[in-house]
Design an enzyme around this catalytic site. Structure first.
Site, PDB file in Angstrom:
ATOM      1  N   ASP A 234      -1.776  -1.093   5.779  1.00  0.00           N
ATOM      2  CA  ASP A 234      -2.033  -0.618   7.139  1.00  0.00           C
ATOM      3  C   ASP A 234      -3.516  -0.548   7.469  1.00  0.00           C
ATOM      4  O   ASP A 234      -3.870  -0.174   8.595  1.00  0.00           O
ATOM      5  CB  ASP A 234      -1.411   0.775   7.336  1.00  0.00           C
ATOM      6  CG  ASP A 234      -2.055   1.815   6.435  1.00  0.00           C
ATOM      7  OD1 ASP A 234      -2.673   2.765   6.948  1.00  0.00           O
ATOM      8  OD2 ASP A 234      -1.942   1.685   5.207  1.00  0.00           O
TER       9      ASP A 234
ATOM     10  N   ASP B 151       0.861  -1.178   0.000  1.00  0.00           N
ATOM     11  CA  ASP B 151       0.000   0.000   0.000  1.00  0.00           C
ATOM     12  C   ASP B 151       0.904   1.238   0.000  1.00  0.00           C
ATOM     13  O   ASP B 151       2.131   1.143   0.111  1.00  0.00           O
ATOM     14  CB  ASP B 151      -0.885  -0.029   1.250  1.00  0.00           C
ATOM     15  CG  ASP B 151      -1.804   1.176   1.351  1.00  0.00           C
ATOM     16  OD1 ASP B 151      -2.466   1.504   0.350  1.00  0.00           O
ATOM     17  OD2 ASP B 151      -1.836   1.803   2.427  1.00  0.00           O
TER      18      ASP B 151
ATOM     19  N   LYS C  69     -11.542   6.013  -3.135  1.00  0.00           N
ATOM     20  CA  LYS C  69     -11.993   7.200  -2.417  1.00  0.00           C
ATOM     21  C   LYS C  69     -13.475   7.528  -2.610  1.00  0.00           C
ATOM     22  O   LYS C  69     -14.130   7.995  -1.672  1.00  0.00           O
ATOM     23  CB  LYS C  69     -11.119   8.404  -2.774  1.00  0.00           C
ATOM     24  CG  LYS C  69      -9.642   8.200  -2.423  1.00  0.00           C
ATOM     25  CD  LYS C  69      -9.450   7.593  -1.020  1.00  0.00           C
ATOM     26  CE  LYS C  69      -8.007   7.303  -0.697  1.00  0.00           C
ATOM     27  NZ  LYS C  69      -7.835   6.437   0.471  1.00  0.00           N
TER      28      LYS C  69
ATOM     29  N   ALA D 208      -0.131   5.222   1.430  1.00  0.00           N
ATOM     30  CA  ALA D 208      -0.255   6.044   2.645  1.00  0.00           C
ATOM     31  C   ALA D 208      -0.347   5.177   3.891  1.00  0.00           C
ATOM     32  O   ALA D 208      -1.177   4.271   3.979  1.00  0.00           O
ATOM     33  CB  ALA D 208      -1.469   6.955   2.554  1.00  0.00           C
TER      34      ALA D 208
END
Length: 269
Positions: free
Chosen positions: A186, A10, A52, A12
């Protein structure tokens, strides 16, 4: 000897942007700017890892947020509001993301080590293509350049928690066996992605979304505070299916060795 063929990261909270603040704060800002409607930073983190527009759609269906929306506007949110908030979000995110492009501690060294060992480096993100078009060259300026990048809007059927972005990496990288791949992320949605793709799945606790602190905030915490936040993150990621949970990707080499041991003893993810 069975070896790991590829690691798919990933962005961010995993390889850049300690605490995953570039997207979360922009969600708060976009809701405020588009409709003068307030969501908290903690709420904005809930669906992290999704594409998003799906993230915004999921936020607006959260019972608490939907109730506040109805109280403020007298109607429930619709797809029209989803698209308008997304259209507000996009330019704000593109502008902000380059400020969060510096790789986390240990990333550059890890990438060099992976390449020295013949392991391919993939990546995917909940960010759509226009955001990645800004982030990728900014990160490359710091020395981080994965072999493959897949954005959330490249997949017609949707993004996480489905396996498709991870599997597109497999195709683009020419990987022969998904069981010889590791997905590192994460966020809870990223754990689902890796499991659904049939890969070994590694969660990132301290640098990521579930821990939710900047590097400076983390460094200023007492050990008790760190332990408490980390416990919550580890529990969420483990519950979502992570085979391993580590603090940051600097801890990944020992995990790779253990996975290769397990592969050679006949285990699969």
């Amino acid at each position: 000897m069975k070896k790991i063929e590829a690691v798919i990261f990933d962005w961010a909270g995993t390889t850049v942007d300690f605490g995953s603040f570039a997207p979360t704060q922009i969600f708060v800002d976009a809701f405020k700017r588009a409709y003068d409607f307030e969501i908290t930073l903690a709420e904005s983190r809930g669906p992290m890892g999704m594409g998003k527009i799906d993230h915004i759609r999921t936020l607006l269906q959260d019972p608490k947020i939907k109730a506040r929306w109805f109280a403020q506007f007298g109607v429930e949110p619709t797809e029209k509001e989803v698209k308008e908030i997304y259209d507000t979000f996009m330019p704000l995110q593109i502008e902000a993301v380059v400020n969060f492009a510096e790789p986390l501690d240990g990333v550059i060294e890890l990438m060099a080590s992976l390449r020295e060992n013949g392991i391919k480096i993939g990546s995917c993100s909940g960010y759509p293509t226009p955001v990645m078009a800004a982030l990728v060259p900014a990160a490359e300026g710091y020395g981080y350049k994965p072999d493959c990048v897949v954005a959330s809007d490249e997949i017609a059927v949707g993004s996480r928690p489905g396996p498709w972005m991870a599997l597109k990496n497999v195709i683009e990288l020419g990987v022969m066996n998904v069981a010889h791949c590791i997905k590192v992320d994460d966020a809870v949605a990223g754990m689902h992605e890796g499991i659904n793709a049939g890969m070994w799945t590694v969660g990132i606790s301290v640098s990521g979304n579930e821990f939710g602190a900047t590097y400076d905030e983390y460094r200023a915490m007492t050990q008790a505070e760190v332990d408490e936040r980390k416990k919550v993150a580890v529990e969420k990621l483990t519950k979502a299916g992570a085979h391993y949970v580590i603090d940051t990707i600097a801890d990944l080499p020992t995990v790779i060795l253990d996975i290769e041991r397990r592969l050679n003893s006949g285990e699969r993810p």
